[in-house]
Design a protein around this motif. Structure first.
Motif, mmCIF file in Angstrom:
data_model
loop_
_atom_site.group_PDB
_atom_site.id
_atom_site.type_symbol
_atom_site.label_atom_id
_atom_site.label_comp_id
_atom_site.label_asym_id
_atom_site.label_seq_id
_atom_site.Cartn_x
_atom_site.Cartn_y
_atom_site.Cartn_z
ATOM 1 N N ILE A 1 24.369 12.670 64.574
ATOM 2 C CA ILE A 1 24.780 12.954 65.365
ATOM 3 C C ILE A 1 23.871 14.478 65.968
ATOM 4 C CG2 ILE A 1 26.673 12.881 63.713
ATOM 5 C CD1 ILE A 1 25.924 15.316 62.002
ATOM 6 N N LYS B 1 29.676 16.237 66.856
ATOM 7 C CA LYS B 1 31.044 16.163 66.196
ATOM 8 C C LYS B 1 31.655 15.559 65.938
ATOM 9 C CE LYS B 1 34.197 18.869 64.436
ATOM 10 N NZ LYS B 1 35.927 17.938 64.992
ATOM 11 N N SER B 2 32.413 14.632 67.121
ATOM 12 C CA SER B 2 33.349 13.983 66.690
ATOM 13 C C SER B 2 33.148 12.781 67.874
ATOM 14 C CB SER B 2 34.760 14.071 66.174
ATOM 15 O OG SER B 2 35.419 13.450 67.273
ATOM 16 N N TYR B 3 32.949 11.461 67.461
ATOM 17 C CA TYR B 3 32.657 10.487 68.147
ATOM 18 C C TYR B 3 34.048 9.896 69.072
ATOM 19 C CZ TYR B 3 28.016 9.714 68.174
ATOM 20 O OH TYR B 3 26.491 9.450 67.901
ATOM 21 N N HIS B 4 35.305 10.555 68.093
ATOM 22 C CA HIS B 4 36.956 9.518 68.563
ATOM 23 C C HIS B 4 37.716 10.537 68.061
ATOM 24 C CE1 HIS B 4 34.892 5.721 68.964
ATOM 25 N NE2 HIS B 4 35.045 5.857 67.660
ATOM 26 N N GLU C 1 33.574 15.160 71.454
ATOM 27 C CA GLU C 1 33.160 16.002 70.974
ATOM 28 C C GLU C 1 31.752 16.683 71.097
ATOM 29 O OE1 GLU C 1 35.431 18.632 68.399
ATOM 30 O OE2 GLU C 1 36.393 17.458 68.301
#
Ligand code: HSE
Length: 310
Positions: A21, A153-156, A159
């Protein structure tokens, strides 16, 4: 525009506690890529200097895989000539494959009149990572494309946050000249973690990010501990424990594995400290009879960029 030359910076992924991340871009080392539109529909990848073993077929080479996905998305049958010049060896832990993927996505997007957004370019570049390591991690390619310090911050859905960082923070990297394949060093990691360790890891990431965004070196120091990858992967890196001790005794703010290794890195407060540590690491690996390359850098705010077009 028919032809473009771009440069994609090498990267440090994970950055201590941020497995998959966190990523940052390095200065002055990376990959040069030249891309030309062809009249045919062939994707031609030229032999890569010093790396005769890298595949050149468009279905296997990272540049081919990324370019084909982008063209497919647009329903285009466009031929390309791609020349790659690598400054970082594959299997170094410095995002070598990520550089190829980032440079390809960026170059083709320029030739296609910037059809895709920055986030879409990261998604295309992640396909190259998937082909190399089996997992479409974004920490190398996001940092290489966007520069600076990135949080996935997010994969799905995907972001990415590009956060502020101390402009003077120094980085020392040692690349012992042995190869560690990301795919192998991903497989050995534990699939589960106990809650107390998760809590410690979250605290470390929070401290590191707070320290970076406010230039608080004490917080950076207190957050640079990793319980996920380093304890296991360090066994793949000869002399890791001693190299880390050298860094910490030298006053480094933190030291860990760069990406999946074998490169290691340390954060330092000033240039003299960074140079000293670079010299000590060089000697340390020489004593182990392992050749090494040392890089001194700051966090590079610039991501992949255009060098020339015609
Ligand atoms: N986050 C990835 C990993 C980076 O640690 O496997 C690989 O360079």
């Amino acid at each position: 525009m028919k032809k473009i030359k771009v440069f994609a910076p090498a990267t440090i992924a994970n950055v201590g506690p941020g497995y998959d991340i966190l990523g940052l871009a390095l200065e002055g080392v990376g990959e040069h890529l030249e891309m030309k539109l062809l009249d045919s529909d062939e994707i031609l990848i030229h032999p890569i200097q010093d790396y005769p073993d890298l595949p050149l077929s468009a279905d296997e080479n990272i540049a081919g895989i990324v370019a084909k996905a982008m063209l497919h998305k647009l329903g285009l049958k466009q031929g390309l000539s791609i020349k790659i010049k690598k400054e970082v060896k594959p299997g170094s832990g410095l995002g070598s494959s990520g550089c190829t993927a980032a440079a390809t996505a960026f170059a083709l997007n320029e030739l296609l009149n910037q059809t895709f957004s920055a986030l879409e370019l990261v998604e295309f570049a992640m396909l190259g990572e998937k082909a190399t390591s089996g997992k479409a991690h974004a920490d190398n390619v996001a940092a290489s494309l966007m520069g600076g310090f990135c949080i996935i911050k997010s994969y799905h859905p995907l972001e990415i946050l590009n956060i502020p960082f101390p402009k003077d923070l120094r980085i020392v990297v040692a690349h012992p000249q042995i190869e560690v394949k990301t795919a192998d060093s991903k497989k050995i990691l534990k699939k589960e973690m106990m809650l107390p360790d998760v809590i410690t890891q979250m605290g470390n990431i929070a401290a590191l990010i707070s320290g970076l965004t406010t230039s608080n070196y004490d917080w950076i120091r207190s957050g640079m501990n990793d319980l996920i990858a380093e304890p296991i992967r360090s066994y793949l890196i000869p002399g890791f424990a001693q190299a880390k001790s050298l860094a910490m005794e030298n006053g480094a703010l933190g030291c860990s594995i760069s990406g999946s290794g074998p490169s290691i890195f340390a954060f330092c407060e000033n240039e003299n400290q960074a140079k000293d540590l670079g010299n000590q690491w060089k000697q340390f690996y020489a004593d182990l009879e392992i050749d090494s390359k040392i890089y001194l850098s700051k966090i590079n705010p610039r991501g992949t960029y255009k060098m020339e077009e015609s």
